[in-house]
Design a protein around this motif. Structure first.
Motif, PDB file in Angstrom:
ATOM      1  N   HIS A  48       0.868  -1.181   0.000  1.00  0.00           N
ATOM      2  CA  HIS A  48       0.000   0.000   0.000  1.00  0.00           C
ATOM      3  C   HIS A  48       0.902   1.229   0.000  1.00  0.00           C
ATOM      4  O   HIS A  48       1.584   1.505   0.994  1.00  0.00           O
ATOM      5  CB  HIS A  48      -0.890   0.018   1.240  1.00  0.00           C
ATOM      6  N   GLU A  77      -3.930   5.005   5.165  1.00  0.00           N
ATOM      7  CA  GLU A  77      -4.319   5.374   3.801  1.00  0.00           C
ATOM      8  C   GLU A  77      -5.704   6.013   3.751  1.00  0.00           C
ATOM      9  O   GLU A  77      -6.114   6.533   2.715  1.00  0.00           O
ATOM     10  CB  GLU A  77      -4.229   4.146   2.877  1.00  0.00           C
ATOM     11  N   TRP A  78      -6.411   6.008   4.890  1.00  0.00           N
ATOM     12  CA  TRP A  78      -7.738   6.627   4.967  1.00  0.00           C
ATOM     13  C   TRP A  78      -7.674   8.053   5.513  1.00  0.00           C
ATOM     14  O   TRP A  78      -8.698   8.666   5.786  1.00  0.00           O
ATOM     15  CB  TRP A  78      -8.664   5.770   5.857  1.00  0.00           C
ATOM     16  N   HIS A 130      -5.233   3.799  -4.904  1.00  0.00           N
ATOM     17  CA  HIS A 130      -6.062   3.489  -3.730  1.00  0.00           C
ATOM     18  C   HIS A 130      -7.247   4.454  -3.706  1.00  0.00           C
ATOM     19  O   HIS A 130      -7.540   5.121  -4.694  1.00  0.00           O
ATOM     20  CB  HIS A 130      -5.205   3.559  -2.447  1.00  0.00           C
ATOM     21  N   HIS A 131      -7.955   4.520  -2.557  1.00  0.00           N
ATOM     22  CA  HIS A 131      -9.183   5.336  -2.521  1.00  0.00           C
ATOM     23  C   HIS A 131      -8.901   6.828  -2.688  1.00  0.00           C
ATOM     24  O   HIS A 131      -9.834   7.585  -2.968  1.00  0.00           O
ATOM     25  CB  HIS A 131      -9.925   5.144  -1.197  1.00  0.00           C
ATOM     26  N   ASP A 171     -11.172  -3.236  -5.037  1.00  0.00           N
ATOM     27  CA  ASP A 171     -11.462  -3.009  -3.610  1.00  0.00           C
ATOM     28  C   ASP A 171     -12.631  -2.052  -3.410  1.00  0.00           C
ATOM     29  O   ASP A 171     -12.826  -1.115  -4.177  1.00  0.00           O
ATOM     30  CB  ASP A 171     -10.211  -2.453  -2.904  1.00  0.00           C
ATOM     31  N   GLU A 184     -10.222 -10.370   5.333  1.00  0.00           N
ATOM     32  CA  GLU A 184      -9.274  -9.291   5.626  1.00  0.00           C
ATOM     33  C   GLU A 184      -8.928  -9.252   7.109  1.00  0.00           C
ATOM     34  O   GLU A 184      -9.827  -9.235   7.949  1.00  0.00           O
ATOM     35  CB  GLU A 184      -9.918  -7.974   5.204  1.00  0.00           C
TER      36      GLU A 184
HETATM   37  O1  FHN Z   1     -10.433   0.419   2.609  1.00  0.00           O
HETATM   38  C1  FHN Z   1      -9.483  -0.512   2.200  1.00  0.00           C
HETATM   39  C2  FHN Z   1      -8.238  -0.470   3.063  1.00  0.00           C
HETATM   40  O2  FHN Z   1      -7.677   0.786   2.988  1.00  0.00           O
HETATM   41  C3  FHN Z   1      -7.248  -1.503   2.550  1.00  0.00           C
HETATM   42  O3  FHN Z   1      -6.858  -1.229   1.225  1.00  0.00           O
HETATM   43  C4  FHN Z   1      -7.875  -2.876   2.586  1.00  0.00           C
HETATM   44  C5  FHN Z   1      -7.004  -3.999   2.089  1.00  0.00           C
HETATM   45  O4  FHN Z   1      -7.756  -5.131   1.917  1.00  0.00           O
HETATM   46  N1  FHN Z   1      -9.111  -2.886   1.773  1.00  0.00           N
HETATM   47  C6  FHN Z   1     -10.100  -1.873   2.139  1.00  0.00           C
HETATM   48  C7  FHN Z   1     -10.868  -2.280   3.314  1.00  0.00           C
HETATM   49  O5  FHN Z   1     -11.563  -3.450   3.102  1.00  0.00           O
END
Ligand code: FHN
Length: 461
Positions: free
Chosen positions: A43, A64-65, A112-113, A235, A277
């Motif tokens: 990540h 990362e959030w 990523h998000h 994701d 997860e």
């Molecule tokens: O929101 C994401 C989180 O940041 C991370 O990437 C994980 C990894 O499986 N996936 C999400 C949460 O389920």
């Protein structure tokens, strides 16, 4: 003229035959993945710049959030990309560390998000080439290093949630564990009313426009410009529609051997494997579908400068063996810094796991689940061949009486050895099971593997 047409048609048909791609079955596509058992999740993105701290405050939850948790305005977050300058990034060293740890594949967050692309893209200026001082595609050299070391490369892509590209989705729910937790709480009325957004800049387009303008072209670039892509790791399907998911799924044809997970859209798009997860499923929860546990080494996926709460190598090796004994894969995360380095704790963990895997990896790669489930003293994996079955007993708790008993193992034993040393062990069988006479001291403080070759298949499966 007629002759010419016939000749040209024949040439065309021949060419078509030569280039026609065989459609691979799921079992064919999954072959390497099922043998690999162990991979690295990475990540990495702009969130490694604040590294968990915004406006002088340490922001709770996964690193990362941070943009979502702290409701950082788009302009402020994007300004941080200017500081993302990973001059110490050494993809060769990254891949070598994964390989030395015994990992067979890497899955990296291509986006990523926060929507930031680690690659060159024409679909959005919010990417490493256009938005940072570094100015270079980060995935190209990683793909080259993976090729060099024989490691498969997969891309994580947040297809729906995107907090910077207008129109992208934003989860209305946030907790410490992120989207996956069903007990998540809605933070405030504004984000609820604005589809999870907190800045009008996020709402300049519709979700459908975002899918067409950003997600579809970017995934197409990822599947076209980086050679073989082993995995597409979707994701958080927040707001996904069947229409959007179909557009993305159709692109997978660009990589006929690709494997995908179950997070594109629910229901209707099951993918190839499930993705528990931060947890290892109980045996009772497994239904025969392929699965991969993804897990952090500490408490965050993306780098947080002050999270030093790392699991021990012992826990992680036991996790890997627990997962293998249940027939799953382990995708273990590293969150590099904004300089492009793995945190030192992660490096130490990888080295220690690698030392164990170098000696005992045979008990993990290409194995199948235990015929007996779990043992109090450890875990079991197996390999079947025409001539018999090889069982690997990974002993976590060395029996005080020096006897390892396997109730129910009635097959004739061809050999029993300590995998690490090759030392032969005595066994005694009875109608009830097998007892292996162990050396007085455990050869490995973390897990000692006893390899037992037996005749025939295991009967009481
Ligand atoms: O929101 C994401 C989180 O940041 C991370 O990437 C994980 C990894 O499986 N996936 C999400 C949460 O389920």
């Amino acid at each position: 003229m007629k002759k010419l047409i016939i000749t040209l048609t024949a040439i065309l048909l021949l060419l078509q035959g030569a280039f026609a791609q065989k459609v691979l079955t799921k079992d064919e596509r999954m072959l390497w993945w099922r043998e690999a058992r162990f991979g690295m999740f990475i990540h990495w993105g702009v969130y490694s710049v604040p590294a968990g701290t915004w406006d002088g405050r340490q922001i709770g939850g996964i690193g990362e959030w941070i943009m979502n948790r702290a409701k950082i305005p788009v302009a402020d977050y994007q300004a941080m990309a200017k500081q993302f300058n990973p001059v110490k990034y050494d993809p060769d060293a990254w891949v070598k560390m994964a390989k030395d740890a015994g990992m067979k594949y890497i899955v990296i967050t291509s986006k990523h998000h926060d929507g930031f692309a680690l690659f060159e893209t024409k679909a959005s200026k919010w990417n490493v080439v256009d938005g940072t001082a570094y100015g270079k595609d980060l995935l190209k050299p990683l793909a080259a290093a993976c090729k060099k070391y024989g490691i498969r490369l997969g891309f994580y892509y947040s297809q729906a949630q995107d907090w910077n590209n207008p129109g992208g989705a934003a989860s209305r729910k946030v907790t410490k564990e992120g989207w996956a937790n069903p007990d998540s709480v809605i933070i405030d009325a504004y984000t609820k009313e604005h589809r999870g957004h907190w800045d009008p800049a996020q709402e300049k387009k519709t979700f459908a426009q975002y899918i067409d303008d950003v997600a579809v072209p970017e995934v197409k670039e990822l599947l076209t410009n980086y050679g073989d892509v082993a995995v597409l790791w979707w994701d958080t399907p927040t707001d996904m529609t069947d229409e959007a998911a179909t557009k993305l799924q159709t692109l997978l044809a660009l990589q006929p051997a690709i494997i995908t997970n179950d997070r594109l859209k629910r229901p209707n798009f099951a993918g190839d494997h499930k993705t528990p997860e931060q947890r290892i499923p109980n045996l009772a929860d497994l239904d025969g579908t392929d699965w991969e546990t993804c897990m952090t080494m500490n408490g965050t996926w993306g780098y947080k400068s002050y999270d030093h709460n790392y699991k021990t190598p012992e826990t992680l090796i036991h996790n890997l063996l627990d997962i293998a004994s249940k027939g799953g894969n382990f995708l273990l995360n590293v969150g590099p810094t904004d300089q492009g380095e793995f945190p030192p704790e992660s490096v130490d963990i990888l080295v220690r796991i690698g030392q164990w895997m170098k000696v005992n990896g045979e008990a993990v790669y290409g194995t199948k689940a235990s015929p007996w489930g779990l043992f109090d003293w450890g875990r079991c994996t197996k390999k079947e061949s025409k001539n018999g079955t090889t069982l690997y007993f990974s002993v976590f708790n060395w029996p005080a009486d020096g006897k390892l008993s396997i109730p129910g193992l009635k097959n004739g034993v061809s050999s029993a050895t300590v995998l690490a040393t090759g030392a032969r062990l005595r066994t005694t069988g009875s109608g009830l099971g097998l007892t292996i006479i162990l050396p007085s001291k455990a050869p490995d403080p973390i897990a000692s593997v006893i390899k037992v070759e037996v005749r025939g298949q295991i009967e009481n499966k």
